[in-house]
Motif scaffolding. Structure first.
Motif, PDB file in Angstrom:
ATOM      1  N   ARG A 175       0.850  -1.189   0.000  1.00 34.12           N
ATOM      2  CA  ARG A 175       0.000   0.000   0.000  1.00 34.12           C
ATOM      3  C   ARG A 175       0.885   1.237   0.000  1.00 34.12           C
ATOM      4  NH1 ARG A 175      -3.035   0.289   5.246  1.00 34.12           N
ATOM      5  NH2 ARG A 175      -1.090   1.228   5.980  1.00 34.12           N
ATOM      6  N   ALA A 176       0.619   2.130  -0.946  1.00 28.31           N
ATOM      7  CA  ALA A 176       1.350   3.394  -0.992  1.00 28.31           C
ATOM      8  C   ALA A 176       0.732   4.373  -0.003  1.00 28.31           C
ATOM      9  CB  ALA A 176       1.315   3.973  -2.404  1.00 28.31           C
ATOM     10  N   ASN A 177       1.561   4.943   0.856  1.00 29.69           N
ATOM     11  CA  ASN A 177       1.112   5.946   1.819  1.00 29.69           C
ATOM     12  C   ASN A 177       1.668   7.312   1.417  1.00 29.69           C
ATOM     13  OD1 ASN A 177      -0.224   4.041   3.528  1.00 29.69           O
ATOM     14  ND2 ASN A 177       1.762   3.441   4.344  1.00 29.69           N
ATOM     15  N   PHE A 178       0.892   8.349   1.674  1.00 32.08           N
ATOM     16  CA  PHE A 178       1.249   9.691   1.210  1.00 32.08           C
ATOM     17  C   PHE A 178       1.324  10.671   2.384  1.00 32.08           C
ATOM     18  CE2 PHE A 178      -1.197   7.452  -2.000  1.00 32.08           C
ATOM     19  CZ  PHE A 178      -0.372   7.543  -3.109  1.00 32.08           C
ATOM     20  N   GLU A 179       2.062  11.739   2.160  1.00 32.28           N
ATOM     21  CA  GLU A 179       2.088  12.843   3.131  1.00 32.28           C
ATOM     22  C   GLU A 179       2.193  14.159   2.384  1.00 32.28           C
ATOM     23  OE1 GLU A 179       6.837  13.090   4.255  1.00 32.28           O
ATOM     24  OE2 GLU A 179       5.520  11.854   5.507  1.00 32.28           O
ATOM     25  N   ASP A 180       1.636  15.213   2.996  1.00 26.82           N
ATOM     26  CA  ASP A 180       1.686  16.518   2.338  1.00 26.82           C
ATOM     27  C   ASP A 180       3.078  17.110   2.450  1.00 26.82           C
ATOM     28  OD1 ASP A 180       1.396  16.783   5.040  1.00 26.82           O
ATOM     29  OD2 ASP A 180      -0.096  18.376   4.987  1.00 26.82           O
ATOM     30  N   LEU A 181       3.413  17.947   1.465  1.00 30.91           N
ATOM     31  CA  LEU A 181       4.733  18.582   1.423  1.00 30.91           C
ATOM     32  C   LEU A 181       4.751  19.822   2.323  1.00 30.91           C
ATOM     33  CD1 LEU A 181       5.561  18.300  -2.382  1.00 30.91           C
ATOM     34  CD2 LEU A 181       6.495  16.938  -0.506  1.00 30.91           C
ATOM     35  N   ILE A 182       5.895  20.467   2.343  1.00 31.54           N
ATOM     36  CA  ILE A 182       6.078  21.652   3.169  1.00 31.54           C
ATOM     37  C   ILE A 182       5.069  22.746   2.790  1.00 31.54           C
ATOM     38  CG2 ILE A 182       7.749  22.681   1.589  1.00 31.54           C
ATOM     39  CD1 ILE A 182       9.293  23.655   4.050  1.00 31.54           C
ATOM     40  N   TYR A 183       4.711  23.566   3.772  1.00 27.30           N
ATOM     41  CA  TYR A 183       3.768  24.657   3.546  1.00 27.30           C
ATOM     42  C   TYR A 183       4.515  25.981   3.462  1.00 27.30           C
ATOM     43  CZ  TYR A 183      -0.238  21.658   4.473  1.00 27.30           C
ATOM     44  OH  TYR A 183      -1.192  20.681   4.391  1.00 27.30           O
ATOM     45  N   GLN A 184       4.007  26.852   2.608  1.00 26.17           N
ATOM     46  CA  GLN A 184       4.519  28.217   2.539  1.00 26.17           C
ATOM     47  C   GLN A 184       3.705  29.066   3.503  1.00 26.17           C
ATOM     48  OE1 GLN A 184       4.581  29.865  -1.376  1.00 26.17           O
ATOM     49  NE2 GLN A 184       5.375  31.851  -0.721  1.00 26.17           N
ATOM     50  N   VAL A 211       2.102  16.922  -2.593  1.00 19.79           N
ATOM     51  CA  VAL A 211       2.089  15.627  -1.923  1.00 19.79           C
ATOM     52  C   VAL A 211       3.296  14.813  -2.365  1.00 19.79           C
ATOM     53  CG1 VAL A 211       0.703  14.546  -3.741  1.00 19.79           C
ATOM     54  CG2 VAL A 211       0.627  13.608  -1.430  1.00 19.79           C
ATOM     55  N   LYS A 212       3.684  13.872  -1.526  1.00 16.93           N
ATOM     56  CA  LYS A 212       4.726  12.926  -1.911  1.00 16.93           C
ATOM     57  C   LYS A 212       4.412  11.570  -1.288  1.00 16.93           C
ATOM     58  CE  LYS A 212       8.046  13.449   1.884  1.00 16.93           C
ATOM     59  NZ  LYS A 212       9.475  13.683   2.235  1.00 16.93           N
ATOM     60  N   VAL A 213       5.020  10.524  -1.842  1.00 17.04           N
ATOM     61  CA  VAL A 213       4.866   9.178  -1.284  1.00 17.04           C
ATOM     62  C   VAL A 213       5.776   9.072  -0.066  1.00 17.04           C
ATOM     63  CG1 VAL A 213       5.117   6.711  -1.716  1.00 17.04           C
ATOM     64  CG2 VAL A 213       4.342   8.224  -3.553  1.00 17.04           C
ATOM     65  N   SER A 214       5.187   8.780   1.094  1.00 12.46           N
ATOM     66  CA  SER A 214       5.991   8.662   2.316  1.00 12.46           C
ATOM     67  C   SER A 214       6.612   7.279   2.429  1.00 12.46           C
ATOM     68  CB  SER A 214       5.136   8.948   3.552  1.00 12.46           C
ATOM     69  OG  SER A 214       4.042   8.044   3.631  1.00 12.46           O
TER      70      SER A 214
END
Length: 266
Positions: free
Chosen positions: A38-47, A72-75
């Motif tokens: 299962r691919a898990n995701f996380e949001d990228l840095i915020y401006q 987003v990126k794959v964690s």
């Protein structure tokens, strides 16, 4: 608008990886002992344009800030080690683990690998091996297999054979199958051929006897099927496709807005 382009692009890239994982699961729906990923995701840095709670006057603070996410990126891609269903084969060397544990396999270079696939056979020297010819560890050898009329494997891993020699039947215990488990199964490294190797993330293998101390029991004459749920994977496939399409729409919309801006002067 340029921010939106890169954000949508990150979403498309993430869904491409998601599609790769789902496709791999579907391809292995009939692979013995296969564990789906299962691919898990996380949001990228915020401006941070304005932090939450900053002063808006000498006595007041803003209740919410302005933070613009950048995609987003794959964690990680995690293996799911849930139990697969059991398939009855009546082959005496087909062994399924009901519960926790792995078989240990001796690799040609002397290293160790671990598997849930119990489709074993005998090689030309009478050793129990996997389909690649790698020996089960600890090694179990059945000498003079032509005289063996029955092989029995108990739920706690004892391998007993019955021989017919000179018209007389004798019973012989030839070895014990051990099982191995890990503190963190998700940390195992898949190397193909239904095999895993332990890593620093998984921890060292813990040896035990089947059907004792929380280890699973061995069921002879059965194989553990893949734990892929084809209906669930098809739904995930549709969701990934739609998410990819929506992210592509974000790129198209941002491009159209940039085109509008570029034509303002004219």
């Amino acid at each position: 608008m340029l921010r939106a382009l890169w954000t949508s692009a990150s979403g498309m890239e993430a869904q491409q990886t998601n599609l790769d994982v789902i496709s791999h699961n579907i391809a292995n729906v009939n692979t013995v002992g296969f564990k789906r990923s299962r691919a898990n995701f996380e949001d990228l840095i915020y401006q941070d344009i304005r932090d939450p709670g900053v002063l808006s006057s000498t006595q007041n603070r803003v209740p919410a800030g302005i933070q613009i996410g950048l995609g987003v990126k794959v964690s990680d891609v995690a293996k799911i080690f849930s139990q697969g269903s059991l398939i009855k084969t009546d082959n005496p060397l087909d062994l399924a683990i009901q519960g926790d544990g792995f078989f240990k396999i001796e690799m040609p270079d002397g290293s160790e690998a671990f598997t849930r696939a119990g489709n074993f056979q005998l090689d030309n020297e009478g050793y129990i091996v996997n389909p690649e010819g790698y020996r089960l560890s600890p090694n179990i050898q059945i000498s003079a297999p032509e005289t063996v009329i029955n092989i029995s494997v108990s739920p706690n891993g004892k391998v007993v054979i019955v021989r017919n020699s000179g018209g007389q039947q004798t019973t012989e215990e030839v070895g014990d199958i051990k099982l191995y488990r890990f503190m963190n199964q998700a940390g195992l490294k898949a190397i193909g051929q239904n095999l895993f190797k332990y890593t620093e993330a998984s921890g060292e293998p813990i040896e035990g006897d089947p059907n004792t101390d929380g280890f699973g029991k061995i069921t002879q004459g059965f194989l553990e099927a893949s734990n892929v749920n084809i209906v669930e994977e098809m739904v995930n496939l549709i969701v990934a496709q739609k998410a990819y399409e929506v992210n592509s729409k974000g790129i198209i919309t941002a491009d159209e807005m940039l085109r509008t801006v570029s034509t303002l002067k004219s």
